[in-house]
Motif scaffolding. Structure first.
Motif, short mmCIF file in Angstrom:
data_model
loop_
_atom_site.label_atom_id
_atom_site.label_comp_id
_atom_site.label_asym_id
_atom_site.label_seq_id
_atom_site.Cartn_x
_atom_site.Cartn_y
_atom_site.Cartn_z
N PHE A 1 0.83 -1.20 0.00
CA PHE A 1 0.00 0.00 0.00
C PHE A 1 0.87 1.26 0.00
O PHE A 1 1.92 1.32 0.65
CB PHE A 1 -0.89 0.05 1.24
N SER A 2 0.39 2.28 -0.71
CA SER A 2 0.95 3.63 -0.63
C SER A 2 -0.22 4.61 -0.59
O SER A 2 -1.33 4.29 -1.03
CB SER A 2 1.84 3.95 -1.84
N MET A 3 0.01 5.80 -0.05
CA MET A 3 -1.04 6.81 0.04
C MET A 3 -0.55 8.14 -0.50
O MET A 3 0.65 8.38 -0.63
CB MET A 3 -1.51 6.99 1.48
N PHE A 4 -1.52 9.01 -0.85
CA PHE A 4 -1.18 10.38 -1.20
C PHE A 4 -2.25 11.31 -0.67
O PHE A 4 -3.40 10.91 -0.42
CB PHE A 4 -1.04 10.55 -2.72
N ALA A 5 -1.87 12.56 -0.47
CA ALA A 5 -2.80 13.61 -0.07
C ALA A 5 -2.31 14.92 -0.68
O ALA A 5 -1.14 15.28 -0.53
CB ALA A 5 -2.89 13.72 1.45
N ASN A 6 -3.21 15.62 -1.37
CA ASN A 6 -2.90 16.92 -1.97
C ASN A 6 -3.92 17.94 -1.50
O ASN A 6 -5.12 17.65 -1.43
CB ASN A 6 -2.94 16.84 -3.50
N ALA A 7 -3.46 19.14 -1.19
CA ALA A 7 -4.37 20.21 -0.78
C ALA A 7 -3.87 21.53 -1.35
O ALA A 7 -2.67 21.84 -1.24
CB ALA A 7 -4.45 20.29 0.75
N THR A 8 -4.78 22.30 -1.94
CA THR A 8 -4.43 23.59 -2.53
C THR A 8 -5.50 24.61 -2.17
O THR A 8 -6.70 24.30 -2.23
CB THR A 8 -4.31 23.49 -4.06
N PHE A 9 -5.06 25.82 -1.82
CA PHE A 9 -5.97 26.90 -1.46
C PHE A 9 -5.58 28.15 -2.24
O PHE A 9 -4.42 28.58 -2.18
CB PHE A 9 -5.91 27.18 0.05
N ALA A 10 -6.53 28.73 -2.97
CA ALA A 10 -6.30 29.94 -3.75
C ALA A 10 -7.04 31.11 -3.11
O ALA A 10 -7.97 30.92 -2.31
CB ALA A 10 -6.77 29.74 -5.19
N ASP A 11 -6.64 32.33 -3.47
CA ASP A 11 -7.25 33.51 -2.86
C ASP A 11 -8.74 33.57 -3.18
O ASP A 11 -9.17 33.27 -4.30
CB ASP A 11 -6.55 34.78 -3.31
N ARG A 12 -9.55 33.98 -2.20
CA ARG A 12 -11.00 33.97 -2.35
C ARG A 12 -11.51 35.21 -3.07
O ARG A 12 -12.69 35.26 -3.46
CB ARG A 12 -11.67 33.86 -0.98
N ALA A 13 -10.67 36.20 -3.26
CA ALA A 13 -11.12 37.41 -3.95
C ALA A 13 -11.39 37.17 -5.42
O ALA A 13 -12.33 37.73 -5.99
CB ALA A 13 -10.09 38.52 -3.77
N THR A 14 -10.58 36.31 -6.05
CA THR A 14 -10.65 36.17 -7.51
C THR A 14 -10.89 34.75 -8.00
O THR A 14 -11.10 34.56 -9.20
CB THR A 14 -9.33 36.66 -8.14
N SER A 15 -10.88 33.75 -7.13
CA SER A 15 -10.91 32.35 -7.57
C SER A 15 -12.30 31.75 -7.39
O SER A 15 -12.79 31.66 -6.26
CB SER A 15 -9.89 31.52 -6.79
N LEU A 16 -12.92 31.31 -8.49
CA LEU A 16 -14.24 30.68 -8.41
C LEU A 16 -14.16 29.38 -7.62
O LEU A 16 -14.99 29.12 -6.75
CB LEU A 16 -14.78 30.42 -9.81
N THR A 17 -13.19 28.53 -7.93
CA THR A 17 -12.93 27.34 -7.12
C THR A 17 -11.71 27.66 -6.26
O THR A 17 -10.60 27.79 -6.76
CB THR A 17 -12.67 26.11 -8.01
N ASP A 18 -11.93 27.81 -4.96
CA ASP A 18 -10.88 28.38 -4.11
C ASP A 18 -10.10 27.35 -3.31
O ASP A 18 -9.10 27.70 -2.68
CB ASP A 18 -11.46 29.44 -3.17
N ASN A 19 -10.51 26.08 -3.31
CA ASN A 19 -9.67 25.05 -2.68
C ASN A 19 -10.05 23.68 -3.21
O ASN A 19 -11.18 23.44 -3.64
CB ASN A 19 -9.74 25.10 -1.15
N GLN A 20 -9.07 22.79 -3.20
CA GLN A 20 -9.27 21.40 -3.62
C GLN A 20 -8.43 20.51 -2.72
O GLN A 20 -7.25 20.79 -2.48
CB GLN A 20 -8.88 21.20 -5.08
#
Length: 485
Positions: free
Chosen positions: A372-391
């Motif tokens: 087994f192996s695992m991964f985790a990714n997290a991204t946060f963009a500024d809320r003033a201009t980004s329609l999708t602001d985190n994933q």
């Protein structure tokens, strides 16, 4: 940075680039989801430090130039990239026929070609049920300038890609934020995806400049899955209007420094130019730049033969290109009410983190082989201009379920792509349904009957497509395969 100064920088970059078509190299980081290499590859002796460049060692990988720093372990699996549509493929169908690849590698020239295909059928959701296939041809070469012209520590790389086919997400009206066929997009056209020079400076520093993209160097992640939520550098999934992932290229530069065993820091600068999205063949534009993207990253990688392969990254970015406010007008009133031009922000920004870790099983030479192996990714963009602001996405890989099947890998992942809550008022005023977040999941099983073929059926499920709370869930059956020459 002003447009004029960036155009001057473009000219300096072009003066360094001469010609060539090659394959991305710097994406060659630890990849716990990569299929294990063939048994005969594992049994061959490992190259020493002097054999780390492309075209050397017991089996030269003439498709890419892996980092040669002994302080910074990488996963150099020759079979890891056949199905990864944003990385270099291994030698394929014709292999080393008539020793052509060997002889060319000895002269510092490596060639590659691949077709990657993704077929999808929506058995649930959307406006109608359809079967759609899309794919990507990529052609490339690697020029080891040390062997060719005696230019020590230098390599010239480039890639030409051609994307074609039908996008199920749009054609069937799935309404998803993230495509169910990641290889589709950015124009069904032929383009120069890469044309850049890499130079080693001593044992710890590398510089790259030319036609490139930030997703090759920063927040790097594989494209083994078919759903875009789990493919490539995550910032490009959120703010793709100025962070351009493969196959789009722009003028840029990157400096990578190894500071301790397994620890590195890097920074870069990349042109933000909407003209790079045009669906016309070109090498590079010299007008139209609106700013510069400035990412930075610190990371730690670990390899070895004890089953603990892993990598950990933390970074962020600032873009100097102006961005429209999602909600407010020039007078800081709701745009949906006034209809005036949007408020302009002079910069945009975000942060990201990525973890890959082998949990069980065996490894060799920094490559996870079983378990087994695992991964985790997290991204946060500024809320003033980004329609999708985190994933946020997390997943598991398991290798070795059927040891008799080469390249046997199971992948399972889930992701949440958030729609910026600031848009709620504008949606209500416009009569649009309320939006929250899109949830995606994918399960695939991958086998590689030969080194030059990957076959990977998958099933995807998307809850609240488009982030719309009352939207019907989408179910997709997919088939991904890649053929390398």
């Amino acid at each position: 940075m002003k447009r004029g100064s960036w155009r001057a920088g473009q000219g300096a970059l072009l003066a360094i680039m001469a010609f060539g078509t090659a394959i991305p190299a710097l994406a060659q980081q630890v990849d716990v989801g990569a299929p294990p290499p063939p048994a005969d590859e594992l049994n061959k002796p490992k190259p020493d430090a002097t054999q780390a460049d492309a075209g050397s060692g017991p089996r030269a990988d003439t498709q890419r130039r892996a980092r040669s720093h002994m302080l910074h372990p990488r996963d150099p699996s020759p079979s890891s990239l056949a199905g990864d549509t944003q990385s270099a493929p291994p030698p394929g169908l014709i292999g080393d026929w008539q020793d052509i690849r060997t002889r060319m590698g000895e002269r510092g020239i490596g060639l590659s070609a691949r077709y990657a295909s993704e077929t999808a059928y929506n058995f649930s959701g959307g406006d109608r049920s359809l079967v759609a296939e899309t794919g990507q041809f990529d052609f490339g070469a690697l020029l080891d300038l040390d062997k060719l012209v005696g230019w020590g520590g230098a390599a010239l790389q480039g890639t030409v890609t051609w994307r074609r086919g039908i996008d199920l997400t749009t054609t069937a009206g799935l309404g998803a934020l993230q495509q169910v066929q990641e290889v589709y997009g950015r124009g069904q056209t032929v383009r120069v995806t890469q044309l850049w020079l890499q130079q080693k400076l001593g044992d710890k520093v590398e510089v790259k400049l030319g036609r490139t993209n930030p997703g090759e160097d920063f927040a790097v992640f594989s494209c083994h899955f078919q759903n875009l939520s789990f493919c490539g550098a995550q910032p490009g999934n959120l703010v793709g209007d100025y962070w351009y992932n493969w196959p789009v290229s722009q003028w840029g530069a990157n400096v990578h420094v190894d500071v301790a065993p397994g620890v590195y820091v890097q920074g870069g600068a990349y042109e933000v130019n909407p003209r790079n999205l045009e669906s016309t063949f070109f090498i590079g534009h010299f007008k139209g730049a609106t700013g510069v993207l400035l990412p930075a990253e610190i990371g730690w990688t670990r390899g070895g033969d004890k089953g603990h392969v892993g990598s950990y990254k933390l970074g962020g970015w600032i873009s100097t290109a102006d961005g429209d406010d999602l909600v407010l007008d020039i007078n800081r009133q709701p745009r949906a009410v006034t209809g005036l031009a949007p408020l302009q922000h002079s910069s945009r920004y975000g942060v990201f983190a990525s973890v890959q870790q082998q949990l069980t099983g065996t490894s060799k030479d920094g490559r996870s082989l079983t378990g087994f192996s695992m991964f985790a990714n997290a991204t946060f963009a500024d809320r003033a201009t980004s329609l999708t602001d985190n994933q946020v996405s997390v997943g598991l890989f398991y290798k070795g379920l059927a040891p008799s099947l080469p390249g046997d890998v199971i992948g399972l992942a889930v992701a949440r792509t958030n729609v910026n809550g600031r848009i709620d008022t504008a949606d209500r005023l416009a009569g649009k349904p309320a939006r929250d977040a899109e949830y995606a999941a994918e399960l695939y099983y991958s086998v590689s009957p030969t080194e030059w073929l990957v076959v990977q059926p998958n099933v995807q499920w998307i809850h609240q497509p488009g982030g719309v709370k009352n939207a019907k869930d989408v179910g997709v059956l997919g088939l991904k395969f890649a053929l390398t020459l």
